[in-house]
Structure formats: structure tokens, C-alpha cells
Design a protein around this motif. Sequence first.
Motif, PDB file in Angstrom:
ATOM      1  N   ILE A 223     -20.006   1.599   3.420  1.00  0.00           N
ATOM      2  CA  ILE A 223     -19.632   2.649   2.477  1.00  0.00           C
ATOM      3  C   ILE A 223     -18.687   2.108   1.404  1.00  0.00           C
ATOM      4  N   ASN A 224     -18.013   0.993   1.701  1.00  0.00           N
ATOM      5  CA  ASN A 224     -17.008   0.475   0.755  1.00  0.00           C
ATOM      6  C   ASN A 224     -17.612  -0.125  -0.511  1.00  0.00           C
ATOM      7  N   ASN A 225     -18.887  -0.463  -0.446  1.00  0.00           N
ATOM      8  CA  ASN A 225     -19.555  -1.128  -1.571  1.00  0.00           C
ATOM      9  C   ASN A 225     -18.781  -2.365  -2.033  1.00  0.00           C
TER      10      ASN A 225
ATOM     11  N   TRP B 199     -10.122  -2.599  -0.003  1.00  0.00           N
ATOM     12  CA  TRP B 199      -9.497  -2.972  -1.282  1.00  0.00           C
ATOM     13  C   TRP B 199     -10.455  -2.774  -2.455  1.00  0.00           C
ATOM     14  N   CYS B 200     -11.553  -2.102  -2.202  1.00  0.00           N
ATOM     15  CA  CYS B 200     -12.536  -1.915  -3.265  1.00  0.00           C
ATOM     16  C   CYS B 200     -12.431  -0.479  -3.792  1.00  0.00           C
ATOM     17  N   GLY B 201     -12.250  -0.346  -5.092  1.00  0.00           N
ATOM     18  CA  GLY B 201     -12.007   0.971  -5.681  1.00  0.00           C
ATOM     19  C   GLY B 201     -13.257   1.739  -6.062  1.00  0.00           C
TER      20      GLY B 201
ATOM     21  N   ARG C 165      -7.015   8.489  -4.857  1.00  0.00           N
ATOM     22  CA  ARG C 165      -6.337   7.230  -4.556  1.00  0.00           C
ATOM     23  C   ARG C 165      -7.137   6.444  -3.522  1.00  0.00           C
ATOM     24  N   ASN C 166      -7.436   5.210  -3.861  1.00  0.00           N
ATOM     25  CA  ASN C 166      -8.083   4.311  -2.905  1.00  0.00           C
ATOM     26  C   ASN C 166      -7.074   4.000  -1.795  1.00  0.00           C
ATOM     27  N   GLU C 167      -7.548   3.913  -0.549  1.00  0.00           N
ATOM     28  CA  GLU C 167      -6.633   3.811   0.596  1.00  0.00           C
ATOM     29  C   GLU C 167      -5.679   2.619   0.518  1.00  0.00           C
ATOM     30  N   TYR C 168      -6.150   1.501  -0.064  1.00  0.00           N
ATOM     31  CA  TYR C 168      -5.278   0.322  -0.131  1.00  0.00           C
ATOM     32  C   TYR C 168      -4.780   0.061  -1.561  1.00  0.00           C
ATOM     33  N   ALA C 169      -4.749   1.110  -2.382  1.00  0.00           N
ATOM     34  CA  ALA C 169      -4.379   0.899  -3.794  1.00  0.00           C
ATOM     35  C   ALA C 169      -3.049   0.157  -3.911  1.00  0.00           C
TER      36      ALA C 169
ATOM     37  N   MET D  62     -18.529 -16.339  -4.000  1.00  0.00           N
ATOM     38  CA  MET D  62     -18.685 -15.088  -4.756  1.00  0.00           C
ATOM     39  C   MET D  62     -17.651 -14.016  -4.414  1.00  0.00           C
ATOM     40  N   VAL D  63     -16.847 -14.274  -3.401  1.00  0.00           N
ATOM     41  CA  VAL D  63     -15.929 -13.204  -2.996  1.00  0.00           C
ATOM     42  C   VAL D  63     -14.468 -13.601  -3.112  1.00  0.00           C
ATOM     43  N   ASP D  64     -13.650 -12.565  -3.176  1.00  0.00           N
ATOM     44  CA  ASP D  64     -12.205 -12.736  -3.135  1.00  0.00           C
ATOM     45  C   ASP D  64     -11.841 -12.589  -1.647  1.00  0.00           C
ATOM     46  N   LEU D  65     -11.516 -13.712  -1.014  1.00  0.00           N
ATOM     47  CA  LEU D  65     -11.339 -13.675   0.446  1.00  0.00           C
ATOM     48  C   LEU D  65     -10.034 -12.999   0.853  1.00  0.00           C
ATOM     49  N   GLU D  66      -9.109 -12.877  -0.101  1.00  0.00           N
ATOM     50  CA  GLU D  66      -7.861 -12.212   0.251  1.00  0.00           C
ATOM     51  C   GLU D  66      -8.071 -10.700   0.336  1.00  0.00           C
ATOM     52  N   TYR D  67      -8.865 -10.188  -0.598  1.00  0.00           N
ATOM     53  CA  TYR D  67      -9.030  -8.731  -0.647  1.00  0.00           C
ATOM     54  C   TYR D  67     -10.445  -8.266  -0.300  1.00  0.00           C
ATOM     55  N   ASN D  68     -11.201  -9.121   0.348  1.00  0.00           N
ATOM     56  CA  ASN D  68     -12.530  -8.735   0.843  1.00  0.00           C
ATOM     57  C   ASN D  68     -13.362  -7.924  -0.142  1.00  0.00           C
TER      58      ASN D  68
END
Length: 743
Positions: free
Chosen positions: A521-523, A567-569, A618-622, A710-716
Motif C-alpha cells: 500500500i505504501n507505493n 517514508w513514502c508520501g 500527514r504521512n506517518e513518518y513525515a 534504484m532505492v534510497d536504502l535509508e528511507y526505503n
Amino acid sequence: MAIKRIATFTSGGDAQGMNSTVRSVVRTGLDRGLEVYAIYEGYQGMVDGGDRIRKMDWDSVGGILQGGGTIIGTARCERFRQREGRLVAAKNLIERGIEGLIVIGGDGSLTGANLFRQEWPSLVAELSQNGEITPEQAEAYPNMLIVGLVGSIDNDFFGTDMTIGTDSALHRITEAVDAISSTAASHQRTFVVKVMGRNCGYLAMMGALACGADWVLIPENPPDVDDWREVMAERLKAGREAGRRDSIVILAEGARDRDGNYIGSSDVAKALEENLGEDVRVTVLGHVQRGGRPSAFDRNLGTLLGYEAVNAIIEAKPEDEPLQVGFKGNRTVRLPLMQCVDQTHAVAEAVEAKDYKRAMELRSSSFTDAYRTLKTMVRAIPHSPDPDQKRLRIGILNAGAPAPGMNTASRAATRLGLDKGHIMLGIYNGFEGMAENEVEELNWMSMGGWASMGGSGLGTSRLVPKGKDLYAIARTIEVNQIDALLVIGGWNAYEAAYKLFDERANFPAFEIPTICLPASINNNLPGSELSIGADTALNSIVNAVDKIKQSAVATRRCFVVEVMGHWCGYLALLGGLATGAERVYMHEEGVTLSDLQQDVDNLSQGFRSGKKLGLMIRNEYANNIYTTGFMCALFEEEGRDLFDVRPAILGHQQQGGDPSPFDRIQATRLARLCLDYLIEECGKSSSRSAFIGLEEGKYGYHDMRDFQRMVDLEYNRPKEQWWLALRDVASLLAKPGPEVASE
Ligand code: ADP
């Protein structure tokens, strides 16, 4: 000279999402400094003139996003079909100084608009000759700029992947067919469900695919035999014998037989009754498909198309031909309206001429592919394997958090694999279950009813294997002789699949082709603009926020709604766009104290000027310091007597629920492509592994090696996130208008 005054109207059959389109046209137009008029009741209002053509302000389109239909009315107008009617319409527009039209309607409305534009110079000349307009007016309005947006539930128009309203109509269809299926299964009954779509079989076909229906009849591809009634009954009977508890036939309203005769629902029911010897019930869905609240997709589609239509009309030169703004591969596109109208009519003409091959060719390739997939999915039993073929042993598992659509994908992959003669192995409870050797051979009916079921029937776990898990998983692969692996899941699933890939040198068992199908669901997965489950979650958010907004009618209240996404908005931004939130907080942009200060000031000023509702998403980890609780406390303290504040943390309802039609359709398509990939790779001497996805309207595979790059490994989350480009339109529409927005 720059355009100053435009008008918009909705015409023909209404469609959910027309309101968000009108809201977006009006507000974008005002923001760009235009005067915007709405013509009430479509072309009828244009011909009638008077107060049917009204100037709009920011607030005239407040509070309308969640409503079905169109607040400015729509109509069918016979007079506009005649030149005499169009002459009066032209006069009414010129008298009000309107230089451009944004038309929201279906095939007929856009055909009419195209004709109106072609005729315009001659209409002006005639009005001038008759003395109905002055020579100065004639000179000032040599042309009428036109931009068309397709509002129609039928999805029958060329130049756009989806028309405004189609997705909501599919929601109505899937809700109804899911409900009918449960009663049909209880009584072991057969149902014929007739759906809309005029000459287009899209709603019927996608509805059938999404609901796991057992037969479908569409206009573009009539049954290829004369005794189709008997064939249909035979197939349904075989399905029952194979263990199905119900039979659902979906009939498109425009369906015909090979000779061009319309097929009626009672005709189908009678044929089935005679051949099956049981009661057959008919449900004609009718206008419910047009009604109800627009889906999240339709709201956002209307908003994005409306925004782009205004940009297009501002940029157009006076002599320009009419344009159509459509939506392809998640982006708006501009095309000549004339070309779109002609191509659209070509399909109808091909059907009329009984040239069904051409009719199918003229529809998009995804339409043809979906039809092919559906033909396999409705089989009672799979084709027998070819005696010479190598029967692959393909494992399927779900991993990561559950996402609506996982079951649809598992079911589709299983059936499509079996039909190609392979052995499909269900691996239960993700990589954890794989380590425990929880493997079972699947058959055609193992996943009966799963097309519409939320959650994960196979079971899932978040385990990313390491150490001894890897030995156990390698052993499971060897013991079960697994040749290839389909991993359906989210971030942890991708990490786990990557881990196996990365450990190939140490574990030869991992040298099998593996593919990841994005389901979260986070896309937040790389290589795919949308992952399965995100659309369902977005609809859950929109439904919840609609209710929250209603709860606040009489109070001055601000809600801070917290949505998932890690961490995805994506869910926050798209949810904000679909609900008219005035502020979206997400990790990608960060949250600062000065932002919050500004937001407090805006809220206070708004409520002081009469606003009743504030909506922040608000995104949960904003931000882990400025939490939802912190923000609520801050706003509450600063709001004092002006307004109060409530948090709404939507939580796990976003992960649950029956998958939306879009998620089901996507899941089926992706499952098919994943299988094709695995089968192809198994035939190679050195196979690859990949993750699949849809980017800019095209399906593609990325080599597993690219995952980390292709990914930001810190913020998945992926490094590139296409949807961030939608922030401009979201912030424009969220602005307080000149007189302070009500939403
Ligand atoms: P839709 O736009 O949903 O396809 P209709 O076909 O009923 O709905 O068209 C809506 C209106 O558009 C018609 O009532 C008529 O006023 C106008 N219209 C449709 N076709 C034409 C045409 N060929 N020429 C002029 N006006 C047309």
C-alpha cells in the motif's frame, strides 16, 4: 493577446469525477488570472443563455469533491445538434466575452464541440450579417478555443487510458458482482449481470476480470460460433463440475452476436436455463453505475485533467485546432480532438460493419491482452500440458506486509501457469514459511473466490532471511525442485528476493529465476509507478476522510489525519489531492518549525474569516519530532477559541479491505507478465532475476542487480518518485482563494 475569459460545462451522460474536474478548471483558471464561467446544463445552457452562464469564484466550487454527478448540471440538447441552436449558443458566448471553452463530456459532447469549432467562423459571419453582433465583436472573436476532457463511464474514447468516471463505475460493478457472487455461491446459482458501456466492452471485460466472473460477452468480440449459447452453457456446466459454486456471466449492454444482433440479458438467461436446467437470475445494474461517490482515482484524474486543460487553453494560439487532454501512463497528454473523435468513431463503425477483428485492433493493446487473459481465467479446467514440454515447478509466495490485491495476483499467476502446463507450488507464510518448507501443490480451484478477497490467503511474513534461514530456504528449493520463484510483496519481499540473489555464489539453489511483483500500500517500490494495494488504500483514506469531514459540519475544527506509507508520501499527497486537504506533510519535503508557524497563521486567518473546517494530511513518518500528537497540541494551543483540533490516525484499515478494481486488474496483468518472464528465463542457460513494474504506461522488468542502485536504502523508497511532480497542482488547489477556501 492572452486569453482572459473561459467557460466550462459538463454535457451528455454524467460521470463521477466531473465535479473535481470543474473545481480544478475553476480554481486553476482563477489562479492564473482568468475569469471563469460555468455553463449550467451543458449545451442547453449555452443555447438558453441568461443566468445559465454564471461567473464562478473560488468558493463556488468548494465542498464538491466527494459528490457524484455534476453540480453544474448536464443535459442532452437537441437544438445544439442543429446549426440554428449553435448560432444562438455562439451569440451567447460572444455577448459574455468568452474566448475559450473547456468541455467535459462524452463522445457526443466532444463531437459537438469539434463541429462547433469548425463552424465558428461561419457562425460569427452569419451573426454579424444579421446584425445580432457588432462588426467589432465579429472581429474580436474570430475563433473559439476549445479543450475537451472525456467525462464518461464507458472508457470508450481514444487518446486517454481512462475517461473520467470509468474507475468509479468499475467500483460500483465490482461491489455489486461481489455481493451477487456471495448469494449465488450460497445457492449454487447462475447470474447474468448486465453492465453499461454502450459500444465499448471495457466495463464488462474489466468487471469480469476483477470479479473472477465465469463468462463475458462484449461488443468488440462477439462469440465466434453460431451455437454460442450451447458452448457457453457447456463451459459453465464444466466449471460447476470442477467445483465452482456459482456461475456469473457479465454482459455488456452493447454485446452482439456475429450477425450484429444485440444480445439481451433475458436471451442469455433463457439459453442458460434451457441448457443447465436451473433457475437463472438476471441483474441489470443500470444507473447505479453512474452514481455514488467518485473513487480516489476519478477525483484525481478530474483534478489533473482540469489543471492541464487550463494550461493548454492559456498556451493555445487563437487559430489552434481543438485539443483533447487525456491521461496516458499516469501523465496528462494533449492530442488533437479531431483525431481522437475520428478514431473513437472508427471502433463504433467497425463494430457496425461487423469487422470485429478491426474493432479489437483499434482498442488498445492492453484491452486485447486483458481479453486474452480473461479467456484463460474463465476456463473450467486448464489445457492439458503438452507431452513434449518441460513442466516447470514454479513457486509463489507473498512477503512483507499484506496488501489488497495479493490474492488476485496469486490466483491469476496460478491459473495462468497451470494453463501453460506448469506445476504451481504455493509457499505459505512468506520466506519464514519457505524456510519451514510450507509448500503445497496448487490446483485450478485452490484459489476459487480469491480474485476479490483482501489480505493474503497464502499468508505472509516480513522475514528477510539471513544466516540459517538461507540454508533452510535453499533446502526447500531443492526438496521441492523449484525451478522459478514469483515473490508478491512489498519492501521486505524485495529485500529478501535481493538477498537470495546476492547469495547465489554461496547457495547454488538460489540460481533460479526470481521475479518480484510490487504489492504494497505504501507505493514505495522501485521500477513501478504504482504497486498493488496502493489504490485500495487510497480509497480507504478518501472514504474515511469524507466521513470525518461530514462529522465537522457545525463546528470550527481542524483535523490532522495521519496516513500510512512509511517514508513514502504517496498516500498522503494523493489522499490530500482527492479530499481537498489544505496541507500535506511528508517526509520527502520535511517539516520545519517555520512551516508549522505559517500553517498556524493560515489556519487562524481562515477560521477568523468564516472557514469551518481545516484538513491536514500527514504521512506517518513525515517527521519524528513533529509527530501528529505534537502538531495537534500546537494547533490547539495556537487556535485558542477560534478552532479546535482533532487527530485521526487511520491505521490498519488502510492495509485491509477488498482490493479495488484497479488493484485487481493490475494484479492480474502483472501476474501474467511475471509468469511470461519466469518461463522465458527458465529456458535460458543462464537465467536472470528481476522486479517488474509499470513506468510511463509501459510494463517492464528491471534486473534484480538494480534494486540497491534504484532505492534510497535509508528511507526505503525509490530515488525517483514520479508523483512528486503533482505537488504543484496539489498546492495550487489547496490555496486559500481570494475569499478563503472552504476546503
Ligand atoms: P455524451 O456526450 O455523453 O456522449 P450525447 O451523445 O447525448 O452524450 O451528447 C450530448 C450532447 O452533445 C447532445 O445532446 C448534443 O447537444 C451534443 N451533440 C452530440 N452529438 C452532436 C453532434 N454530432 N453535433 C452537435 N452536437 C452534438
